[in-house]
Design a protein around this motif. Structure first.
Motif, PDB file in Angstrom:
ATOM      1  N   GLU A 102       0.819  -1.216   0.000  1.00  0.00           N
ATOM      2  CA  GLU A 102       0.000   0.000   0.000  1.00  0.00           C
ATOM      3  C   GLU A 102       0.850   1.262   0.000  1.00  0.00           C
ATOM      4  OE1 GLU A 102      -0.316  -2.388   2.306  1.00  0.00           O
ATOM      5  OE2 GLU A 102      -2.413  -3.053   2.472  1.00  0.00           O
ATOM      6  N   SER A 103       2.134   1.098   0.344  1.00  0.00           N
ATOM      7  CA  SER A 103       2.996   2.266   0.518  1.00  0.00           C
ATOM      8  C   SER A 103       3.773   2.628  -0.734  1.00  0.00           C
ATOM      9  CB  SER A 103       3.985   1.998   1.670  1.00  0.00           C
ATOM     10  OG  SER A 103       3.287   1.677   2.851  1.00  0.00           O
ATOM     11  N   THR A 104       3.522   1.957  -1.825  1.00  0.00           N
ATOM     12  CA  THR A 104       4.341   2.172  -3.012  1.00  0.00           C
ATOM     13  C   THR A 104       3.487   2.249  -4.267  1.00  0.00           C
ATOM     14  OG1 THR A 104       6.088   1.230  -4.379  1.00  0.00           O
ATOM     15  CG2 THR A 104       4.719  -0.316  -3.177  1.00  0.00           C
ATOM     16  N   GLN A 105       3.972   2.977  -5.242  1.00  0.00           N
ATOM     17  CA  GLN A 105       3.298   3.127  -6.531  1.00  0.00           C
ATOM     18  C   GLN A 105       3.889   2.166  -7.557  1.00  0.00           C
ATOM     19  OE1 GLN A 105       0.716   4.962  -7.225  1.00  0.00           O
ATOM     20  NE2 GLN A 105       0.710   5.514  -9.366  1.00  0.00           N
ATOM     21  N   THR A 106       4.808   1.282  -7.124  1.00  0.00           N
ATOM     22  CA  THR A 106       5.503   0.425  -8.075  1.00  0.00           C
ATOM     23  C   THR A 106       4.574  -0.609  -8.683  1.00  0.00           C
ATOM     24  OG1 THR A 106       6.155  -1.111  -6.315  1.00  0.00           O
ATOM     25  CG2 THR A 106       7.695   0.655  -6.852  1.00  0.00           C
ATOM     26  N   ASP A 107       5.033  -1.204  -9.781  1.00  0.00           N
ATOM     27  CA  ASP A 107       4.290  -2.236 -10.494  1.00  0.00           C
ATOM     28  C   ASP A 107       3.891  -3.363  -9.532  1.00  0.00           C
ATOM     29  OD1 ASP A 107       3.870  -4.696 -12.163  1.00  0.00           O
ATOM     30  OD2 ASP A 107       4.346  -3.295 -13.777  1.00  0.00           O
ATOM     31  N   TRP A 108       2.640  -3.823  -9.683  1.00  0.00           N
ATOM     32  CA  TRP A 108       2.136  -4.899  -8.826  1.00  0.00           C
ATOM     33  C   TRP A 108       3.071  -6.099  -8.827  1.00  0.00           C
ATOM     34  CZ3 TRP A 108      -0.197  -9.784 -10.230  1.00  0.00           C
ATOM     35  CH2 TRP A 108      -0.819 -10.423  -9.170  1.00  0.00           C
ATOM     36  N   LEU A 109       3.665  -6.391  -9.969  1.00  0.00           N
ATOM     37  CA  LEU A 109       4.505  -7.572 -10.101  1.00  0.00           C
ATOM     38  C   LEU A 109       5.898  -7.372  -9.520  1.00  0.00           C
ATOM     39  CD1 LEU A 109       3.143  -8.390 -13.592  1.00  0.00           C
ATOM     40  CD2 LEU A 109       3.042  -9.965 -11.671  1.00  0.00           C
ATOM     41  N   ASN A 110       6.158  -6.191  -8.954  1.00  0.00           N
ATOM     42  CA  ASN A 110       7.337  -5.992  -8.121  1.00  0.00           C
ATOM     43  C   ASN A 110       7.050  -6.340  -6.663  1.00  0.00           C
ATOM     44  OD1 ASN A 110       9.631  -5.129  -9.644  1.00  0.00           O
ATOM     45  ND2 ASN A 110       8.528  -3.242 -10.113  1.00  0.00           N
ATOM     46  N   ASN A 111       5.775  -6.462  -6.335  1.00  0.00           N
ATOM     47  CA  ASN A 111       5.377  -6.782  -4.964  1.00  0.00           C
ATOM     48  C   ASN A 111       4.874  -8.211  -4.805  1.00  0.00           C
ATOM     49  OD1 ASN A 111       5.866  -4.132  -3.968  1.00  0.00           O
ATOM     50  ND2 ASN A 111       3.936  -3.448  -4.874  1.00  0.00           N
ATOM     51  N   PHE A 112       4.423  -8.809  -5.905  1.00  0.00           N
ATOM     52  CA  PHE A 112       3.835 -10.145  -5.848  1.00  0.00           C
ATOM     53  C   PHE A 112       4.265 -10.975  -7.054  1.00  0.00           C
ATOM     54  CE2 PHE A 112       0.827  -7.290  -3.760  1.00  0.00           C
ATOM     55  CZ  PHE A 112       0.619  -7.923  -2.536  1.00  0.00           C
ATOM     56  N   GLU A 113       4.314 -12.280  -6.849  1.00  0.00           N
ATOM     57  CA  GLU A 113       4.431 -13.207  -7.971  1.00  0.00           C
ATOM     58  C   GLU A 113       3.074 -13.860  -8.178  1.00  0.00           C
ATOM     59  OE1 GLU A 113       6.579 -17.341  -9.440  1.00  0.00           O
ATOM     60  OE2 GLU A 113       7.351 -16.314  -7.666  1.00  0.00           O
TER      61      GLU A 113
END
Length: 600
Positions: A102-113
C-alpha cells in the motif's frame, strides 16, 4: 519476536479499521489530509495520495460494430493500472516485497508473484476450480486483453456490479452492465442466447460467468468470459453451463445442440483460430492419436495434423491478439522437441508481458545447467522483481557448482546471482508466516546444498501446517540424503496416515481429485518401502511397496521395486509369475530385461 529477540510463529496484532478502507487502495493518507487543508499547495501531487489509481476507460460504439471500441485513455501515465490496484487482494499470489504494497506506486509484479493458470487450481480449459480470486481468471479473457478493467463493471467503492438489482434478476435490469459494450439488439436476443428472453437462462452471466460455490456459502463467478463448449468438456472432462442446467442430458447432447445453433447463427468473430479453437482441435487430435496407438493403427496423418497445429500454437504465442495468461497456458503444454519450439520459447523470455516471461522461465528451469545459465542470467537484471526472482530460483544451483564458482570470467555473474539470492531469501523470510514462503526457502536452499537451512524451512512449514504432505515427504528425503532414516520413518508414517485419510474423504469427489489422492498416498508408500529396503528389512518393505502397487497399478517403478523385494525374500517364482502376467512388462524395457534375467 519475544522480549529476548527469539522468533516465534505467533503475532501480537493490533488494528485500526475493520474491513477494506481507503488506505487499502490509496495508501497512507497523512499527506492527503495535509492536502485537504491546503489544496492550493502544489507540493501535494495527486492530492497527496501515495498511490494514484487510474480511472476507468470509456467505450464507444462505432458504426454497426456489435462491440464497443475503447476510447483513448485520459489517465496520467504515472497512474497505477486499475487491475494492479485490485489484484493486491483479488488474486492468488506470493508476496515478494519487504515493504507494504500500500505504501508504493511500483508495479504490482514488483510486490507479488502471480499464480498462473494451471491444473489443479483451474480446469484444463482455464475455468475456475479452486479459489482463484479473479485475477488469473480475468486476465485470460479477451475483454481484459482489449482493455476492459474492473471499474468498467464494478463500482470502485461499493464493489457492486453497476446497475445490479438483486430483486430483478432477469433482463434487462442486470445485463445493463454488459450492454455498455455489447449491443443489446445483437446479443440480448433469442437468436444469440437461445433461451426465452428475460429468463434467468438468457442472462449473459448464466452462460459466460458460471458460478462455483466455495466454503459451502460463497458463490463466485468465473471471470474468463468463455463461450460454453460442451464438445471440449467431452474431451477434457471440464464443466460446462449447458449440462449444469440440463443435468439429465450428456455433454454429447449439448455439443450437438450448440453446433446446430452456431450453424444457424455463427458466433461473431474474425474467422481466425483463437486459444479456444486451438485447444478444442488439439484435444480432438490428441485423443484420436492415443486411441490409434492403442488400436495399433497408422498414425502418420494424425501426427502430421498435430505438427500443423503446433505451428498454430507458435502463431498464437507470437500474436498480439492472444491474452498473456492464455500464452502462458500455451507455453505450459508446449513440447520442446524441435528447433522451432526452442526458438519460440526463447523469444518469450523477452515478451512484453511479465506472466509470459514467468511461464518461459518455469520451462527453462528444467533445462541443463549450461542452457539455463546462458538463457536466464540476463533476466537477473529484469526491471520486474517477480521475473528476477523466478530466474534466481532457476539459477541458484550454480552457486553449488564448482565449475561456475571457479571460473574467473564469472565474477560479475556470481556477484549478480549472489545479490539476487540475498534479496530473494530476505523477501521470503519476511513473509515466513506463509507456508509457500517456507517451501520456497527450502527449494532455493536445497539447490545451493545448504541442508541445515533446508531442514529449518521444512520444519517451519510443518509448524504452520503439521499435516502438509509435501513438507513431510521432502523433509524425510533430506534425512535420507543425510543417512538419517530413523528421522525420516516417522515423517513418512505420518504422511501415509494423512494421505490415506485424504483419499477416504475424496472418494465421492470428482474422479481426478480422488485419483490424485490415491497417487499421493502411493508415492509415500513407495518412499517408505524404499526406506525399509535400504535398511535390508525386506519383510517390512514389501508391505508399503505392495500398497503402492495396489494404489497405482500402472506405475512401473512401484511394480519393479515390489518384484525385487519378493526376490530378496526368496520368492522369485512368485515375482516371475507376476512379471509374466503383468500388462506392464511388454512395454517397459526395465521389466522385460528383468524377465529375461529371471527366465529359467
Amino acid at each position: 519476536a519475544d522480549a529476548n529477540g527469539n522468533k516465534s510463529p505467533t503475532f501480537t496484532s493490533t488494528w485500526s479499521e475493520p474491513a477494506v478502507s481507503c488506505e487499502s487502495c490509496h495508501g497512507p493518507a497523512s499527506r492527503h489530509l495535509q492536502w485537504a487543508d491546503n489544496k492550493e499547495n502544489n507540493e501535494y501531487v495527486s492530492k497527496g495520495l501515495v498511490r494514484q489509481l487510474a480511472t476507468e476507460d470509456y467505450w464507444q460504439f462505432v458504426a454497426n460494430e456489435p462491440i464497443a471500441q475503447r476510447l483513448t485513455s485520459n489517465n496520467d501515465a504515472t497512474a497505477m493500472p486499475v487491475i494492479d490496484g485490485c489484484a493486491n487482494c483479488h488474486s492468488l499470489r506470493q508476496p515478494i516485497s519487504t515493504i507494504s504494497h500500500e505504501s508504493t506506486q511500483t508495479d504490482w509484479l514488483n510486490n507479488f508473484e502471480p499464480t498462473r493458470v494451471r491444473e489443479p487450481l483451474y480446469f484444463a480449459d482455464g475455468q475456475i476450480r479452486e479459489e482463484d480470486f479473479v485475477y488469473g481468471s480475468f486476465t485470460q479473457s479477451k475483454m481484459a486483453h482489449a482493455g476492459v478493467t474492473c471499474l468498467n463493471c464494478h463500482d470502485a467503492h461499493s464493489g457492486q456490479v453497476k446497475g445490479y438489482d438483486a430483486q430483478q434478476l432477469a433482463l434487462p435490469s442486470n445485463d445493463g452492465v454488459c450492454a455498455q459494450c455489447h449491443r443489446a439488439d445483437v446479443f440480448a436476443v433469442e437468436t444469440h442466447h437461445h433461451h426465452p428472453v428475460e429468463s434467468e437462462s438468457a442472462r449473459c452471466v448464466s452462460c459466460h460467468m458460471p458460478e462455483r460455490t466455495y466454503m459451502g456459502v460463497d458463490e463466485r463467478r468465473d471471470h474468463s468470459f468463455q463461450i460454453p463448449s460442451p464438445a471440449l468438456s467431452q474431451l477434457l472432462d471440464t464443466p460446462n453451463v449447458c449440462t449444469e442446467c440440463h443435468s439429465n442430458n450428456s455433454d454429447a447432447w449439448a455439443a450437438e445442440k450448440v453446433e446446430a445453433w452456431h450453424a444457424a447463427s455463427p458466433i461473431i468473430d474474425n474467422g481466425e483460430m483463437d486459444f479456444a479453437d486451438w485447444l478444442l482441435e488439439f484435444s480432438r487430435l490428441n485423443n484420436r492419436l492415443v486411441q490409434a496407438r492403442t488400436d495399433n493403427e497408422d498414425t502418420t496423418q494424425l501426427i502430421s495434423a498435430l505438427t500443423t497445429l503446433e505451428n498454430k500454437r507458435y502463431s498464437l504465442l507470437a500474436s498480439t491478439k492472444t491474452p498473456a495468461m492464455k500464452k502462458s497456458m500455451l507455453l505450459d503444454t508446449m513440447p520442446i522437441n524441435s528447433q522451432q519450439a526452442f526458438d519460440t520459447l526463447v523469444l518469450r523470455l523477452s515478451d512484453d508481458d511479465v506472466v509470459v516471461r514467468l511461464a518461459a522461465i518455469s520451462i527453462i528451469r528444467n533445462f541443463d545447467i549450461s542452457h539455463r545459465q546462458q538463457l536466464l542470467m540476463p533476466l537477473l537484471k529484469d526491471p520486474i522483481k517477480s521475473v528476477r526472482f523466478a530466474a534466481t530460483l532457476a539459477l541458484a544451483d550454480l552457486l553449488a557448482t564448482p565449475q561456475f564458482i571457479s571460473q574467473q570470467n564469472n565474477r560479475k555473474n556470481k556477484r549478480l546471482l549472489k545479490e539476487n539470492v540475498r534479496q530473494f531469501i530476505e523477501a521470503y523470510e519476511y513473509h515466513g508466516d506463509l507456508l509457500g514462503s517456507q517451501m520456497t526457502l527450502a527449494d532455493i536452499n536445497r539447490q545451493m546444498k545448504d541442508w541445515d537451512a533446508v531442514v529449518i524451512a521444512y520444519q517451519r512449514a510443518l509448524q504452520l501446517v503439521p499435516t502438509y504432505v509435501p513438507a513431510l515427504v521432502n523433509l524425510a528425503d533430506v534425512y535420507r540424503l543425510q543417512q538419517a532414516d530413523n528421522k525420516a520413518e516417522p515423517l513418512l508414517l505420518k504422511a501415509i496416515a494423512v494421505t490415506a485419510e485424504n483419499a477416504r474423504q475424496a472418494i465421492n469427489d470428482p474422479g481426478d481429485i480422488y485419483a490424485f489422492a490415491l497417487q499421493q498416498q502411493a508415492s509415500v508408500e513407495y518412499a517408505l518401502g524404499l526406506l525399509y529396503a535400504r535398511a535390508k528389512n525386506y519383510s517390512k518393505a514389501i508391505v508399503p511397496l505392495d500398497n503402492a502397487v495396489q494404489l497405482s497399478p500402472a506405475n512401473t517403478d512401484y511394480f519393479y521395486a515390489s518384484l525385487l523385494m519378493l526376490d530378496a525374500l526368496g520368492e522369485r517364482n512368485k515375482a516371475l509369475e507376476l512379471l509374466r502376467r503383468s500388462p506392464l512388462t511388454q512395454n517397459n524395457e526395465q521389466l522385460t530385461a528383468l524377465l529375461r534375467q529371471w527366465q529359467p
